[in-house]
Motif scaffolding. Structure first.
Motif, PDB file in Angstrom:
ATOM      1  N   PRO A  78       0.827  -1.191   0.000  1.00 15.74           N
ATOM      2  CA  PRO A  78       0.000   0.000   0.000  1.00 15.74           C
ATOM      3  C   PRO A  78       0.870   1.253   0.000  1.00 15.74           C
ATOM      4  O   PRO A  78       1.951   1.254   0.586  1.00 15.74           O
ATOM      5  CB  PRO A  78      -0.813  -0.103   1.287  1.00 15.74           C
ATOM      6  N   PRO A  79       0.433   2.303  -0.672  1.00 13.45           N
ATOM      7  CA  PRO A  79       1.256   3.502  -0.727  1.00 13.45           C
ATOM      8  C   PRO A  79       1.423   4.096   0.669  1.00 13.45           C
ATOM      9  O   PRO A  79       0.504   4.094   1.472  1.00 13.45           O
ATOM     10  CB  PRO A  79       0.464   4.456  -1.634  1.00 13.45           C
ATOM     11  N   THR A  80       2.625   4.584   0.943  1.00 11.23           N
ATOM     12  CA  THR A  80       2.884   5.186   2.238  1.00 11.23           C
ATOM     13  C   THR A  80       2.693   6.688   2.151  1.00 11.23           C
ATOM     14  O   THR A  80       2.743   7.273   1.074  1.00 11.23           O
ATOM     15  CB  THR A  80       4.325   4.884   2.702  1.00 11.23           C
ATOM     16  N   LYS A  81       2.451   7.307   3.302  1.00  8.38           N
ATOM     17  CA  LYS A  81       2.311   8.753   3.347  1.00  8.38           C
ATOM     18  C   LYS A  81       3.644   9.376   2.953  1.00  8.38           C
ATOM     19  O   LYS A  81       4.695   8.790   3.146  1.00  8.38           O
ATOM     20  CB  LYS A  81       1.921   9.191   4.753  1.00  8.38           C
ATOM     21  N   THR A  82       3.587  10.597   2.429  1.00  5.54           N
ATOM     22  CA  THR A  82       4.811  11.246   1.979  1.00  5.54           C
ATOM     23  C   THR A  82       5.783  11.509   3.111  1.00  5.54           C
ATOM     24  O   THR A  82       6.965  11.625   2.890  1.00  5.54           O
ATOM     25  CB  THR A  82       4.485  12.573   1.260  1.00  5.54           C
ATOM     26  N   ASN A  83       5.297  11.605   4.363  1.00  7.62           N
ATOM     27  CA  ASN A  83       6.205  11.852   5.473  1.00  7.62           C
ATOM     28  C   ASN A  83       6.617  10.569   6.189  1.00  7.62           C
ATOM     29  O   ASN A  83       7.238  10.617   7.229  1.00  7.62           O
ATOM     30  CB  ASN A  83       5.590  12.847   6.459  1.00  7.62           C
ATOM     31  N   THR A  84       6.275   9.399   5.644  1.00 11.38           N
ATOM     32  CA  THR A  84       6.663   8.124   6.228  1.00 11.38           C
ATOM     33  C   THR A  84       7.659   7.435   5.300  1.00 11.38           C
ATOM     34  O   THR A  84       7.440   7.336   4.109  1.00 11.38           O
ATOM     35  CB  THR A  84       5.435   7.207   6.438  1.00 11.38           C
ATOM     36  N   ARG A  85       8.761   6.984   5.871  1.00  5.02           N
ATOM     37  CA  ARG A  85       9.781   6.266   5.107  1.00  5.02           C
ATOM     38  C   ARG A  85       9.898   4.858   5.676  1.00  5.02           C
ATOM     39  O   ARG A  85       9.714   4.644   6.865  1.00  5.02           O
ATOM     40  CB  ARG A  85      11.141   6.965   5.208  1.00  5.02           C
ATOM     41  N   THR A  86      10.206   3.907   4.808  1.00  5.91           N
ATOM     42  CA  THR A  86      10.292   2.513   5.216  1.00  5.91           C
ATOM     43  C   THR A  86      11.731   2.034   5.119  1.00  5.91           C
ATOM     44  O   THR A  86      12.385   2.214   4.096  1.00  5.91           O
ATOM     45  CB  THR A  86       9.390   1.635   4.331  1.00  5.91           C
ATOM     46  N   ILE A  87      12.201   1.415   6.189  1.00  2.00           N
ATOM     47  CA  ILE A  87      13.513   0.762   6.195  1.00  2.00           C
ATOM     48  C   ILE A  87      13.267  -0.664   5.707  1.00  2.00           C
ATOM     49  O   ILE A  87      12.423  -1.378   6.251  1.00  2.00           O
ATOM     50  CB  ILE A  87      14.131   0.739   7.606  1.00  2.00           C
ATOM     51  N   THR A  88      13.983  -1.081   4.659  1.00  2.14           N
ATOM     52  CA  THR A  88      13.798  -2.419   4.100  1.00  2.14           C
ATOM     53  C   THR A  88      15.026  -3.284   4.367  1.00  2.14           C
ATOM     54  O   THR A  88      16.112  -2.775   4.645  1.00  2.14           O
ATOM     55  CB  THR A  88      13.543  -2.352   2.581  1.00  2.14           C
ATOM     56  N   ALA A  89      14.825  -4.583   4.262  1.00  2.00           N
ATOM     57  CA  ALA A  89      15.908  -5.544   4.503  1.00  2.00           C
ATOM     58  C   ALA A  89      16.925  -5.480   3.361  1.00  2.00           C
ATOM     59  O   ALA A  89      16.563  -5.708   2.209  1.00  2.00           O
ATOM     60  CB  ALA A  89      15.347  -6.955   4.628  1.00  2.00           C
ATOM     61  N   PRO A  90      18.189  -5.201   3.671  1.00  2.00           N
ATOM     62  CA  PRO A  90      19.205  -5.164   2.625  1.00  2.00           C
ATOM     63  C   PRO A  90      19.751  -6.549   2.278  1.00  2.00           C
ATOM     64  O   PRO A  90      20.476  -6.702   1.295  1.00  2.00           O
ATOM     65  CB  PRO A  90      20.297  -4.290   3.243  1.00  2.00           C
ATOM     66  N   ILE A  91      19.401  -7.555   3.095  1.00  2.00           N
ATOM     67  CA  ILE A  91      19.886  -8.920   2.901  1.00  2.00           C
ATOM     68  C   ILE A  91      18.827  -9.905   3.370  1.00  2.00           C
ATOM     69  O   ILE A  91      17.870  -9.530   4.025  1.00  2.00           O
ATOM     70  CB  ILE A  91      21.199  -9.188   3.690  1.00  2.00           C
ATOM     71  N   VAL A  92      19.040 -11.155   3.037  1.00  2.00           N
ATOM     72  CA  VAL A  92      18.180 -12.242   3.502  1.00  2.00           C
ATOM     73  C   VAL A  92      18.720 -12.727   4.839  1.00  2.00           C
ATOM     74  O   VAL A  92      19.933 -12.833   5.020  1.00  2.00           O
ATOM     75  CB  VAL A  92      18.194 -13.407   2.480  1.00  2.00           C
ATOM     76  N   GLY A  93      17.828 -12.998   5.793  1.00  2.00           N
ATOM     77  CA  GLY A  93      18.303 -13.500   7.075  1.00  2.00           C
ATOM     78  C   GLY A  93      17.185 -13.566   8.094  1.00  2.00           C
ATOM     79  O   GLY A  93      16.010 -13.682   7.749  1.00  2.00           O
ATOM     80  N   THR A  94      17.561 -13.472   9.363  1.00  2.00           N
ATOM     81  CA  THR A  94      16.620 -13.530  10.473  1.00  2.00           C
ATOM     82  C   THR A  94      16.623 -12.186  11.184  1.00  2.00           C
ATOM     83  O   THR A  94      17.680 -11.677  11.557  1.00  2.00           O
ATOM     84  CB  THR A  94      16.999 -14.657  11.454  1.00  2.00           C
ATOM     85  N   PHE A  95      15.434 -11.620  11.378  1.00  2.00           N
ATOM     86  CA  PHE A  95      15.250 -10.302  11.983  1.00  2.00           C
ATOM     87  C   PHE A  95      15.274 -10.404  13.504  1.00  2.00           C
ATOM     88  O   PHE A  95      14.619 -11.260  14.083  1.00  2.00           O
ATOM     89  CB  PHE A  95      13.895  -9.740  11.532  1.00  2.00           C
ATOM     90  N   TYR A  96      16.052  -9.540  14.148  1.00  2.00           N
ATOM     91  CA  TYR A  96      16.075  -9.451  15.608  1.00  2.00           C
ATOM     92  C   TYR A  96      15.941  -7.994  16.021  1.00  2.00           C
ATOM     93  O   TYR A  96      16.595  -7.118  15.461  1.00  2.00           O
ATOM     94  CB  TYR A  96      17.368 -10.030  16.187  1.00  2.00           C
ATOM     95  N   ARG A  97      15.107  -7.742  17.020  1.00  2.00           N
ATOM     96  CA  ARG A  97      14.865  -6.386  17.501  1.00  2.00           C
ATOM     97  C   ARG A  97      15.901  -5.914  18.512  1.00  2.00           C
ATOM     98  O   ARG A  97      16.014  -4.722  18.776  1.00  2.00           O
ATOM     99  CB  ARG A  97      13.483  -6.298  18.145  1.00  2.00           C
ATOM    100  N   SER A  98      16.676  -6.846  19.105  1.00  2.00           N
ATOM    101  CA  SER A  98      17.636  -6.483  20.150  1.00  2.00           C
ATOM    102  C   SER A  98      18.948  -7.240  19.925  1.00  2.00           C
ATOM    103  O   SER A  98      18.987  -8.239  19.211  1.00  2.00           O
ATOM    104  CB  SER A  98      17.064  -6.806  21.528  1.00  2.00           C
ATOM    105  N   PRO A  99      20.029  -6.778  20.586  1.00  2.00           N
ATOM    106  CA  PRO A  99      21.327  -7.433  20.398  1.00  2.00           C
ATOM    107  C   PRO A  99      21.426  -8.810  21.050  1.00  2.00           C
ATOM    108  O   PRO A  99      22.274  -9.604  20.678  1.00  2.00           O
ATOM    109  CB  PRO A  99      22.316  -6.455  21.026  1.00  2.00           C
ATOM    110  N   SER A 100      20.540  -9.105  22.021  1.00  2.00           N
ATOM    111  CA  SER A 100      20.519 -10.421  22.653  1.00  2.00           C
ATOM    112  C   SER A 100      19.109 -10.663  23.190  1.00  2.00           C
ATOM    113  O   SER A 100      18.340  -9.714  23.363  1.00  2.00           O
ATOM    114  CB  SER A 100      21.544 -10.504  23.787  1.00  2.00           C
ATOM    115  N   PRO A 101      18.768 -11.924  23.473  1.00  2.00           N
ATOM    116  CA  PRO A 101      17.414 -12.210  23.962  1.00  2.00           C
ATOM    117  C   PRO A 101      17.054 -11.485  25.264  1.00  2.00           C
ATOM    118  O   PRO A 101      15.898 -11.139  25.485  1.00  2.00           O
ATOM    119  CB  PRO A 101      17.426 -13.725  24.178  1.00  2.00           C
TER     120      PRO A 101
END
Length: 157
Positions: free
Chosen positions: A70-93
């Motif tokens: 879906p189109p994003t608002k002009t003031n919203t930018r999306t960070i996309t995955a530059p590589i294939v892998g596993t996404f983690y929100r923090s440096p450790s569990p």
């Protein structure tokens, strides 16, 4: 195998008709499989299930993926995955996530990590603004070009 070597391999394979490529080197196995091109006018949609870790979106599929979002608002930018892998929100569990919805971020600030071939790749913000959405779940597999995080930036001057 370094990220640069993998990127070079992907670029080389994109210019060929090869649809499946496997390489095993020094105990590391890489499998690259191109998705078949869709006929013109057909919309590409991701399945509801999580994508498998061994598959890559080829360039045409990645473009169709970004066009079907879906189109994003002009003031919203999306960070996309530059590589294939596993996404983690923090440096450790045990650690707190790098960012939460509502966090104010600076350009260059670490937002998340994508693990690829046992290498932890820090994904940095390309923009200054406020995190509006974290689009992936911790531990989820991501493909190249998939949206990860949305950031609302201030009015452009």
């Amino acid at each position: 195998m370094t990220n640069e070597e993998i990127k070079a391999l992907l670029a080389l394979l994109q210019s060929t008709n090869v649809t499946l490529f496997e390489l095993e080197q020094e105990g590391v196995r890489i499998k690259i499989q191109k998705s078949p091109l869709l006929p013109a006018g057909e919309v590409f949609r991701l399945p509801a299930a999580r994508p498998s870790t061994g598959e890559l979106l080829d360039q045409a599929s990645a473009e169709q993926f970004s066009q079907s979002a879906p189109p994003t608002k002009t003031n919203t930018r999306t960070i996309t995955a530059p590589i294939v892998g596993t996404f983690y929100r923090s440096p450790s569990p045990e650690a707190a996530p790098y960012v939460e919805v509502g966090s104010v971020v600076q350009k260059g600030q670490i937002l998340c990590i994508i693990e690829a071939m046992k290498l932890m790749n820090e994904i940095e913000s390309e923009f200054e603004g406020t995190v509006k959405a974290v689009l992936m779940e911790n531990g989820q597999s991501v493909e190249y070009g998939m949206p990860l995080i949305e950031i609302e930036i201030g009015p452009e001057t």
